[in-house]
Design a protein around this motif. Structure first.
Motif, PDB file in Angstrom:
ATOM      1  N   HIS A   6       0.841  -1.189   0.000  1.00  0.00           N
ATOM      2  CA  HIS A   6       0.000   0.000   0.000  1.00  0.00           C
ATOM      3  C   HIS A   6       0.876   1.238   0.000  1.00  0.00           C
ATOM      4  O   HIS A   6       2.044   1.197   0.376  1.00  0.00           O
ATOM      5  N   ALA A   7       0.304   2.340  -0.409  1.00  0.00           N
ATOM      6  CA  ALA A   7       1.074   3.577  -0.537  1.00  0.00           C
ATOM      7  C   ALA A   7       1.715   3.987   0.772  1.00  0.00           C
ATOM      8  O   ALA A   7       2.784   4.574   0.803  1.00  0.00           O
ATOM      9  N   ALA A   8       1.070   3.690   1.899  1.00  0.00           N
ATOM     10  CA  ALA A   8       1.587   4.114   3.193  1.00  0.00           C
ATOM     11  C   ALA A   8       2.706   3.215   3.706  1.00  0.00           C
ATOM     12  O   ALA A   8       3.392   3.552   4.656  1.00  0.00           O
ATOM     13  N   GLU A   9       2.902   2.060   3.084  1.00  0.00           N
ATOM     14  CA  GLU A   9       3.928   1.140   3.539  1.00  0.00           C
ATOM     15  C   GLU A   9       5.292   1.545   3.003  1.00  0.00           C
ATOM     16  O   GLU A   9       5.405   2.187   1.961  1.00  0.00           O
ATOM     17  N   PRO A  10       6.383   1.150   3.719  1.00  0.00           N
ATOM     18  CA  PRO A  10       7.722   1.444   3.224  1.00  0.00           C
ATOM     19  C   PRO A  10       7.970   0.730   1.893  1.00  0.00           C
ATOM     20  O   PRO A  10       7.461  -0.356   1.664  1.00  0.00           O
ATOM     21  N   ARG A  11       8.755   1.374   1.017  1.00  0.00           N
ATOM     22  CA  ARG A  11       9.107   0.718  -0.232  1.00  0.00           C
ATOM     23  C   ARG A  11       9.988  -0.487   0.062  1.00  0.00           C
ATOM     24  O   ARG A  11      10.837  -0.460   0.942  1.00  0.00           O
ATOM     25  N   ARG A  12       9.777  -1.542  -0.693  1.00  0.00           N
ATOM     26  CA  ARG A  12      10.494  -2.779  -0.420  1.00  0.00           C
ATOM     27  C   ARG A  12      11.475  -3.079  -1.546  1.00  0.00           C
ATOM     28  O   ARG A  12      11.128  -3.004  -2.718  1.00  0.00           O
ATOM     29  N   PRO A  13      12.703  -3.456  -1.189  1.00  0.00           N
ATOM     30  CA  PRO A  13      13.729  -3.760  -2.195  1.00  0.00           C
ATOM     31  C   PRO A  13      13.386  -5.020  -2.977  1.00  0.00           C
ATOM     32  O   PRO A  13      12.562  -5.831  -2.541  1.00  0.00           O
ATOM     33  N   PRO A  14      14.023  -5.228  -4.128  1.00  0.00           N
ATOM     34  CA  PRO A  14      13.815  -6.458  -4.901  1.00  0.00           C
ATOM     35  C   PRO A  14      14.502  -7.623  -4.205  1.00  0.00           C
ATOM     36  O   PRO A  14      15.726  -7.763  -4.261  1.00  0.00           O
ATOM     37  N   THR A  62      11.300  -4.864   4.381  1.00  0.00           N
ATOM     38  CA  THR A  62      11.540  -3.456   4.104  1.00  0.00           C
ATOM     39  C   THR A  62      13.049  -3.235   4.064  1.00  0.00           C
ATOM     40  O   THR A  62      13.840  -4.154   4.320  1.00  0.00           O
ATOM     41  N   GLU A  63      13.458  -2.018   3.771  1.00  0.00           N
ATOM     42  CA  GLU A  63      14.888  -1.717   3.715  1.00  0.00           C
ATOM     43  C   GLU A  63      15.565  -2.003   5.059  1.00  0.00           C
ATOM     44  O   GLU A  63      16.630  -2.624   5.114  1.00  0.00           O
ATOM     45  N   ALA A  64      14.936  -1.569   6.149  1.00  0.00           N
ATOM     46  CA  ALA A  64      15.514  -1.805   7.473  1.00  0.00           C
ATOM     47  C   ALA A  64      15.539  -3.295   7.805  1.00  0.00           C
ATOM     48  O   ALA A  64      16.514  -3.810   8.372  1.00  0.00           O
ATOM     49  N   GLU A  65      14.485  -3.995   7.454  1.00  0.00           N
ATOM     50  CA  GLU A  65      14.417  -5.431   7.711  1.00  0.00           C
ATOM     51  C   GLU A  65      15.441  -6.194   6.873  1.00  0.00           C
ATOM     52  O   GLU A  65      16.029  -7.179   7.334  1.00  0.00           O
ATOM     53  N   LEU A  66      15.669  -5.734   5.654  1.00  0.00           N
ATOM     54  CA  LEU A  66      16.665  -6.374   4.802  1.00  0.00           C
ATOM     55  C   LEU A  66      18.057  -6.258   5.419  1.00  0.00           C
ATOM     56  O   LEU A  66      18.820  -7.231   5.454  1.00  0.00           O
ATOM     57  N   THR A  67      18.396  -5.079   5.911  1.00  0.00           N
ATOM     58  CA  THR A  67      19.697  -4.875   6.548  1.00  0.00           C
ATOM     59  C   THR A  67      19.842  -5.772   7.766  1.00  0.00           C
ATOM     60  O   THR A  67      20.889  -6.388   7.992  1.00  0.00           O
ATOM     61  N   ALA A  68      18.776  -5.859   8.563  1.00  0.00           N
ATOM     62  CA  ALA A  68      18.798  -6.698   9.756  1.00  0.00           C
ATOM     63  C   ALA A  68      18.894  -8.179   9.380  1.00  0.00           C
ATOM     64  O   ALA A  68      19.620  -8.952  10.024  1.00  0.00           O
ATOM     65  N   LEU A  69      18.176  -8.582   8.358  1.00  0.00           N
ATOM     66  CA  LEU A  69      18.213  -9.975   7.915  1.00  0.00           C
ATOM     67  C   LEU A  69      19.613 -10.340   7.439  1.00  0.00           C
ATOM     68  O   LEU A  69      20.128 -11.428   7.758  1.00  0.00           O
ATOM     69  N   GLU A  89      18.314   0.610  -5.600  1.00  0.00           N
ATOM     70  CA  GLU A  89      18.670  -0.802  -5.485  1.00  0.00           C
ATOM     71  C   GLU A  89      20.179  -0.992  -5.449  1.00  0.00           C
ATOM     72  O   GLU A  89      20.695  -1.842  -4.721  1.00  0.00           O
ATOM     73  N   TYR A  90      20.906  -0.200  -6.221  1.00  0.00           N
ATOM     74  CA  TYR A  90      22.365  -0.262  -6.152  1.00  0.00           C
ATOM     75  C   TYR A  90      22.856   0.166  -4.764  1.00  0.00           C
ATOM     76  O   TYR A  90      23.784  -0.418  -4.211  1.00  0.00           O
ATOM     77  N   ARG A  91      22.229   1.204  -4.220  1.00  0.00           N
ATOM     78  CA  ARG A  91      22.623   1.661  -2.878  1.00  0.00           C
ATOM     79  C   ARG A  91      22.370   0.582  -1.842  1.00  0.00           C
ATOM     80  O   ARG A  91      23.228   0.298  -1.001  1.00  0.00           O
ATOM     81  N   LEU A  92      21.196  -0.031  -1.901  1.00  0.00           N
ATOM     82  CA  LEU A  92      20.862  -1.085  -0.947  1.00  0.00           C
ATOM     83  C   LEU A  92      21.807  -2.272  -1.075  1.00  0.00           C
ATOM     84  O   LEU A  92      22.168  -2.906  -0.081  1.00  0.00           O
ATOM     85  N   ALA A  93      22.190  -2.585  -2.305  1.00  0.00           N
ATOM     86  CA  ALA A  93      23.087  -3.715  -2.529  1.00  0.00           C
ATOM     87  C   ALA A  93      24.419  -3.524  -1.837  1.00  0.00           C
ATOM     88  O   ALA A  93      25.100  -4.493  -1.484  1.00  0.00           O
ATOM     89  N   HIS A  94      24.791  -2.268  -1.602  1.00  0.00           N
ATOM     90  CA  HIS A  94      26.045  -1.985  -0.919  1.00  0.00           C
ATOM     91  C   HIS A  94      25.845  -1.640   0.551  1.00  0.00           C
ATOM     92  O   HIS A  94      26.788  -1.229   1.232  1.00  0.00           O
ATOM     93  N   GLY A  95      24.621  -1.808   1.023  1.00  0.00           N
ATOM     94  CA  GLY A  95      24.355  -1.594   2.437  1.00  0.00           C
ATOM     95  C   GLY A  95      24.537  -0.168   2.896  1.00  0.00           C
ATOM     96  O   GLY A  95      24.902   0.077   4.050  1.00  0.00           O
ATOM     97  N   LEU A  96      24.262   0.791   2.022  1.00  0.00           N
ATOM     98  CA  LEU A  96      24.448   2.196   2.359  1.00  0.00           C
ATOM     99  C   LEU A  96      23.113   2.886   2.594  1.00  0.00           C
ATOM    100  O   LEU A  96      22.122   2.587   1.931  1.00  0.00           O
TER     101      LEU A  96
END
Length: 233
Positions: A6-14, A62-69, A89-96
């Motif tokens: 939903h629009a109110a939810e955090p964007r989720r990485p691939p 979510t982005e935060a959950e991905l980092t924690a996982l 997605e490139y940023r997330l892939a590098h954990g930044l």
């Protein structure tokens, strides 16, 4: 499997569900172990069922959950992602984080966040080089994120439809590819474009002008992808 949010939810990485399951099994952990590790190290409370749903592709972190996982599985966030396509997605892939990347490339955080949200690149060459270096961007992605892909497309279109020799230097300045490589590729593209136009002029009856124009448009529409293919990028 795509995950609808939903629009109110955090964007989720691939998310790469298979990779998450593989990392967990290689560590001899259960979803309950992973859930506990996420809570203990990151303070994020999730259930073992949620971890399992990620692995089944029924949901995505979510982005935060991905980092924690990634932390719980002793891997990098990028190891749990599919092939990156967007700047985010490139940023997330590098954990930044956005502020961390903005600092690394010497850009104001607000300006960077606007860029990541689809805004226009306002940085300089030094910042572009830092972005490429920090995120290990392939050249096509760098030009796309810094707004230079459209200019390259214009140059390539002119090269195949007029005299390709005049565009070796401009394409080289934009891409920083070796001159000899650019010469070879532009000459090939020009020859293929002219061959396609000539072939359609000889189809059937009439002068073939309309068919020739359609063939030319089709060739030009895919010119950027063909260029990257031929230079091995």
């Amino acid at each position: 499997m795509p995950v609808n949010t939903h629009a109110a939810e955090p964007r989720r990485p691939p998310f790469n569900a298979e990779a998450a399951r593989r990392f967990r099994e290689n560590l001899g952990m259960t979803p309950a172990h992973v859930a506990y590790g996420i809570w203990a190290a990151f303070g994020i409370q999730i259930s073992p069922a949620t971890v399992a749903s990620w692995e089944w592709g029924e949901a995505a972190p979510t982005e935060a959950e991905l980092t924690a996982l990634a932390g719980a599985l002793w891997c990098a966030p990028g190891d749990l992602l599919g092939a990156p396509g967007t700047l985010r997605e490139y940023r997330l892939a590098h954990g930044l984080s956005p502020d961390g990347l903005a600092l690394a490339i010497g850009m104001d955080q607000t300006a960077y966040e606007r860029l990541e949200a689809g805004g226009t690149w306002r940085g300089n060459d030094r910042q572009a080089a830092a972005l490429a270096r920090t995120l290990q961007l392939p050249l096509p992605a760098l030009l796309r994120f810094t707004g230079r892909a459209e200019k390259l497309t214009e140059l390539l279109t002119s090269a195949v439809t007029t005299r390709w020799q005049a565009y070796v230097r401009p394409v080289g300045k934009l891409t920083t590819l070796p001159k000899e490589e650019i010469q070879d590729v532009l000459q090939e593209l020009h020859a293929d474009y002219q061959a396609a136009m000539t072939a359609t002029l000889n189809w059937g009856g009439g002068d073939g002008t309309e068919e020739s124009g359609q063939a030319g448009h089709a060739f030009v529409d895919g010119i950027l992808g063909e260029f990257w293919k031929r230079v091995g990028r």
